[in-house]
Write a protein that holds these residues in place. Structure first.
Motif, PDB file in Angstrom:
ATOM      1  N   ASN A 105       0.855  -1.188   0.000  1.00 43.13           N
ATOM      2  CA  ASN A 105       0.000   0.000   0.000  1.00 43.13           C
ATOM      3  C   ASN A 105       0.881   1.224   0.000  1.00 43.13           C
ATOM      4  OD1 ASN A 105      -1.283   2.309   1.971  1.00 43.13           O
ATOM      5  ND2 ASN A 105      -2.715   1.499   0.469  1.00 43.13           N
ATOM      6  N   VAL A 162      -4.022  -5.280  -7.798  1.00 39.97           N
ATOM      7  CA  VAL A 162      -3.561  -5.057  -6.422  1.00 39.97           C
ATOM      8  C   VAL A 162      -2.937  -6.339  -5.879  1.00 39.97           C
ATOM      9  CG1 VAL A 162      -4.300  -4.450  -4.085  1.00 39.97           C
ATOM     10  CG2 VAL A 162      -5.427  -3.375  -6.057  1.00 39.97           C
ATOM     11  N   GLY A 167      -1.939  -4.886   0.600  1.00 34.75           N
ATOM     12  CA  GLY A 167      -2.630  -4.680  -0.688  1.00 34.75           C
ATOM     13  C   GLY A 167      -4.096  -5.060  -0.582  1.00 34.75           C
ATOM     14  N   THR A 224      -4.930  -1.230   0.199  1.00 35.05           N
ATOM     15  CA  THR A 224      -4.992  -0.656  -1.158  1.00 35.05           C
ATOM     16  C   THR A 224      -6.374  -0.895  -1.769  1.00 35.05           C
ATOM     17  OG1 THR A 224      -2.622  -0.959  -1.427  1.00 35.05           O
ATOM     18  CG2 THR A 224      -3.897  -0.672  -3.448  1.00 35.05           C
ATOM     19  N   HIS A 256     -10.458  -1.954  -9.647  1.00 33.74           N
ATOM     20  CA  HIS A 256      -9.263  -2.694  -9.230  1.00 33.74           C
ATOM     21  C   HIS A 256      -9.612  -4.161  -9.049  1.00 33.74           C
ATOM     22  CE1 HIS A 256     -11.413  -1.743  -5.530  1.00 33.74           C
ATOM     23  NE2 HIS A 256     -10.860  -2.839  -5.018  1.00 33.74           N
ATOM     24  N   VAL A 269      -7.951  -7.577  -6.841  1.00 34.18           N
ATOM     25  CA  VAL A 269      -6.923  -8.109  -5.932  1.00 34.18           C
ATOM     26  C   VAL A 269      -6.394  -9.413  -6.520  1.00 34.18           C
ATOM     27  CG1 VAL A 269      -6.449  -8.949  -3.596  1.00 34.18           C
ATOM     28  CG2 VAL A 269      -8.082  -7.059  -3.948  1.00 34.18           C
TER      29      VAL A 269
END
Ligand code: MRU
Length: 367
Positions: free
Chosen positions: A164, A194, A203, A207, A218, A220
């Motif tokens: 992050n 991410v 993350g 994030t 986004h 992950v």
């Protein structure tokens, strides 16, 4: 940046004018809890327990830690003891040392009676400066994303980030995420891969949380996924942050960054590092000299998450007797880095590039 439409910073002066408040990042993304810091010990605990983390925010919290310490003991001894205690909290992020040096510079020559007010004022300035610095990093980095958007003629630009380095790692805006927020706000079609970032999952938990709160698309991914995505043309560029960068351009960042840089090099993907001046350690020219924090093995052997009943629990994921190692950072050599995004502009990741951008450090860097 906003959470549920309400603007936040990660640290701010308490209402009484002599305390500081932080977002407790160990509780995210499951709960938004604010913690009051009243003493030097509170601030040191916040840094070492990672209620606050991320190099620039660690520096800002240390600055408030000195101010809190001055309330209890504003003597020269008190100042030295406070700086020593805060410096010992986390070894890798050099912003910590930078902020403590700034506070010492501000306070040493002042009479004791003037130190509390001056310390809170300087801590507030350090926070404001960080916000402006990160805003400029965003302004200077957005062109890189724009260039990909033009090349792709409206197709989404895929950016991979690790750990992050968003607003939660700074006072606001972030470093690596600042150009991404800027691009998103300007209407560019960005999408962020991410990295979950084991072992502490900054993350997956931080994030993803802040990108989601700001509405940035986004996804992950497990830490091992980036290489595969790069091989298949699914990453246009990588942008990461840093906890300490040497005068020669070697970058210490969250463990696993080096592997992403290797994969990026092998696949011809641009690999940028975003950083403020306070993350540069002008006294080092070789990344191998950067101290690498080793944290408690339980961060590797355990994981925290939400159970189906909504409660948050920590579970053990390894055999009871298996030892675990927990290196928190690694060093990416400058040769693997396409360039730096700083508050003063872009530069190649070289000693000369950094010296040209920060001529006031030219002599220090040569020493
Ligand atoms: O251990 P942390 O969470 O304090 O690690 C710091 C980081 O968040 C990252 O390494 C980041 O990429 C650099 S700080 C902007």
């Amino acid at each position: 940046m906003n959470i549920d439409g309400k603007p936040y910073r990660t640290i701010w002066l308490g209402e009484d004018g002599v305390s500081a408040e932080i977002i407790d990042q160990t509780k995210l993304p499951f709960a938004l809890e604010i913690v009051l810091l009243r003493t030097l010990e509170d601030a040191a605990h916040a840094i070492s327990s990672m209620q606050v983390r991320g190099a620039p925010l660690i520096g800002a919290t240390a600055a408030y830690g000195v101010a809190l310490a001055m309330r209890a003991d504003a003597s020269d001894d008190g100042l030295d003891r406070a700086c020593a205690a805060l410096a010992a909290t986390r070894p890798t992020a050099v912003n910590l040392r930078w902020a403590l040096d700034e506070m010492k510079k501000e306070l040493t020559e002042l009479p004791q009676g003037a130190r509390v007010a001056a310390a809170f004022a300087r801590a507030g300035e350090i926070c404001d400066e960080d916000v402006e610095t990160c805003r400029k990093i965003g302004e200077n980095g957005v062109g890189l994303i724009q260039a990909h958007a033009e090349r792709k003629q409206g197709e989404r630009v895929n950016i991979l980030t690790h750990c992050n380095a968003g607003w939660l790692a700074t006072v606001d805006w972030g470093t690596a995420l600042a150009p991404i927020y800027r691009a998103h706000d300007e209407g560019l079609p960005v999408h962020v891969w991410v990295d979950e970032t084991r072992p502490r999952n900054q993350g997956a938990s931080l994030t993803a949380f802040e990108l989601g709160a700001h509405g940035v698309p986004h996804t992950v991914i497990a830490d091992n996924t980036g290489g595969h995505l790069m091989q298949h043309g699914l990453v246009d560029l990588c942008i990461v942050g840093t906890d300490r960068t040497t005068a020669s351009g070697d970058v210490a960042n969250k463990i696993g960054t080096y592997l992403k840089a290797l994969a990026a090099k092998d696949n011809g993907v641009q690999f940028f590092v975003a950083l403020p001046h306070s993350t540069i350690d002008w006294s080092l020219t070789d990344g191998s000299a950067i101290p690498i924090e080793q944290r408690d093995a339980t961060e590797v052997t355990q994981m925290t998450g939400r159970l189906p009943d909504g409660s948050v629990a920590t579970v053990t994921i390894t055999p009871q007797d298996s030892p675990a190692a927990n290196y928190a950072f690694d060093v990416t050599p400058a040769r693997l880095i396409t360039g730096f995004i700083t508050e003063r502009g872009l530069t190649p990741a070289t000693a000369e590039g950094l010296r040209l951008l920060y001529p006031e450090h030219r002599e220090q860097a040569a020493a």
